[in-house]
Design a protein around this motif. Structure first.
Motif, PDB file in Angstrom:
ATOM      1  N   GLY A   1     -13.456  38.368   1.941  1.00 31.36           N
ATOM      2  CA  GLY A   1     -14.736  38.369   2.599  1.00 31.36           C
ATOM      3  C   GLY A   1     -14.634  37.282   3.328  1.00 31.36           C
ATOM      4  O   GLY A   1     -15.877  37.022   4.188  1.00 31.36           O
ATOM      5  N   THR A   2     -13.518  36.552   3.873  1.00 26.90           N
ATOM      6  CA  THR A   2     -13.846  35.530   4.781  1.00 26.90           C
ATOM      7  C   THR A   2     -13.224  36.029   6.295  1.00 26.90           C
ATOM      8  O   THR A   2     -13.340  35.105   7.137  1.00 26.90           O
ATOM      9  N   GLY A   3     -12.391  37.228   6.293  1.00 28.39           N
ATOM     10  CA  GLY A   3     -11.885  37.508   7.770  1.00 28.39           C
ATOM     11  C   GLY A   3     -10.579  36.890   7.768  1.00 28.39           C
ATOM     12  O   GLY A   3      -9.979  37.085   8.713  1.00 28.39           O
ATOM     13  N   LYS A   4     -10.076  35.951   6.791  1.00 27.50           N
ATOM     14  CA  LYS A   4      -8.799  35.122   6.941  1.00 27.50           C
ATOM     15  C   LYS A   4      -7.852  35.977   5.860  1.00 27.50           C
ATOM     16  O   LYS A   4      -7.403  35.538   4.836  1.00 27.50           O
ATOM     17  N   ALA A   5      -7.314  37.026   6.665  1.00 23.56           N
ATOM     18  CA  ALA A   5      -6.124  37.581   5.825  1.00 23.56           C
ATOM     19  C   ALA A   5      -4.924  36.945   5.659  1.00 23.56           C
ATOM     20  O   ALA A   5      -4.510  36.469   6.913  1.00 23.56           O
ATOM     21  N   ALA A   6      -4.314  36.934   4.504  1.00 24.22           N
ATOM     22  CA  ALA A   6      -2.772  36.346   4.667  1.00 24.22           C
ATOM     23  C   ALA A   6      -1.928  37.158   5.677  1.00 24.22           C
ATOM     24  O   ALA A   6      -2.080  38.344   5.634  1.00 24.22           O
ATOM     25  N   SER A   7      -1.017  36.382   6.067  1.00 27.34           N
ATOM     26  CA  SER A   7       0.090  37.121   6.865  1.00 27.34           C
ATOM     27  C   SER A   7       0.850  38.294   6.232  1.00 27.34           C
ATOM     28  O   SER A   7       0.916  37.855   4.887  1.00 27.34           O
ATOM     29  N   ALA A   8       1.422  39.149   6.830  1.00 29.29           N
ATOM     30  CA  ALA A   8       2.155  39.994   5.844  1.00 29.29           C
ATOM     31  C   ALA A   8       3.378  39.298   5.347  1.00 29.29           C
ATOM     32  O   ALA A   8       3.524  39.637   4.450  1.00 29.29           O
ATOM     33  N   GLU A   9       3.864  38.338   6.013  1.00 30.88           N
ATOM     34  CA  GLU A   9       4.958  37.552   5.509  1.00 30.88           C
ATOM     35  C   GLU A   9       4.831  36.864   4.397  1.00 30.88           C
ATOM     36  O   GLU A   9       5.364  36.970   3.298  1.00 30.88           O
TER      37      GLU A   9
END
Length: 253
Positions: free
Chosen positions: A171-179
């Protein structure tokens, strides 16, 4: 790990109503998905959702399950009850349940056992909060959560999923990178092998949840150890969620 058809699960949390049910059903009902698709509405709408989707392959699940089988536990809903109304899966140990309702790893273990015995597929949610992430404790937190919630389970002929949801990305918009996600999922798989044995671990799907959107779904699903997605806010937009499911089709074997 073997790549399999991805599982995409919508977690509506404390949102929705009959309007959302109708529009969500309309957005997915006539589509043919190679990926598995599931929706977890609030408890009171489960029966309606099951009824609307009875002629489809869409799975319906719950956002929680009681650790008790029956008894004087006002407000609780048992695994048997959920199975009887048509649930296929249930979320267990979601970060919001852990933070706001003080659920712990021991109760998660009991809930997983209840779900498995009653023919539900448990989706155990694990993940670190912002402070733990900044301190580099991700693996320590996951180790504790997995090793306390998963030992001594009877999985023969049954399904179990793990959903990695970094709390700092929900819910923060800060998705972890795919890596980053791939690295953590590889670690989770390693620990599943240690806890369950390699053969059983091969059958466990590891989902990612944390600000999942149509814009990052393809990149996440392309990672070797990402077997699906747990979608929160984006699942409340029926067309957006349907697009994520369509993206999941493109990577399905």
């Amino acid at each position: 790990m073997k790549k399999r058809a991805p599982l995409v699960v919508a977690n509506w949390k404390l949102n929705g109503g009959t309007d959302l049910i109708c529009t969500s059903v309309a957005s997915v009902l006539n589509k043919s998905f190679k990926a598995e698709v599931g929706i977890a509405p609030p408890y009171v709408y489960i029966s309606d959702m099951v009824n609307f989707l009875r002629n489809s392959n869409i799975l319906v699940g719950s956002q929680n399950v009681s650790k008790f089988a029956s008894g004087a536990f006002t407000g609780e809903t048992s695994a048997q009850m959920l199975k009887e109304v048509g649930c296929t899966f249930c979320l267990i140990g979601h970060s919001e349940r852990r933070q706001m309702f003080l659920e712990n790893d021991a109760s998660c273990h009991t809930k997983i056992e209840r779900a498995l015995v009653n023919g539900l597929m448990p989706i155990l949610c694990v993940g670190e909060n912002d402070q733990q992430y900044e301190l580099g404790l991700t693996q320590d937190i996951l180790y504790r959560q997995l090793h306390q919630a998963l030992p001594n389970l009877e999985l023969q002929g049954k399904r179990l999923c793990i959903a990695y949801e970094p709390v700092w990305a929900i819910g923060t918009g800060k998705a972890a990178s795919a890596e980053q996600v791939q690295e953590v999922h590889q670690y989770i798989y390693q620990e599943l092998c240690a806890i369950l044995g390699e053969e059983a671990a091969e059958g466990v799907q590891i989902l990612y949840g944390g600000s999942v959107k149509k814009d990052n779904a393809a990149e996440l699903l392309a990672m070797p150890n990402v077997d699906g997605l747990l979608v929160g806010g984006a699942s409340l937009d029926p067309e957006h969620f349907a697009q994520i499911c369509t993206i999941a089709n493109d990577v399905a074997p």
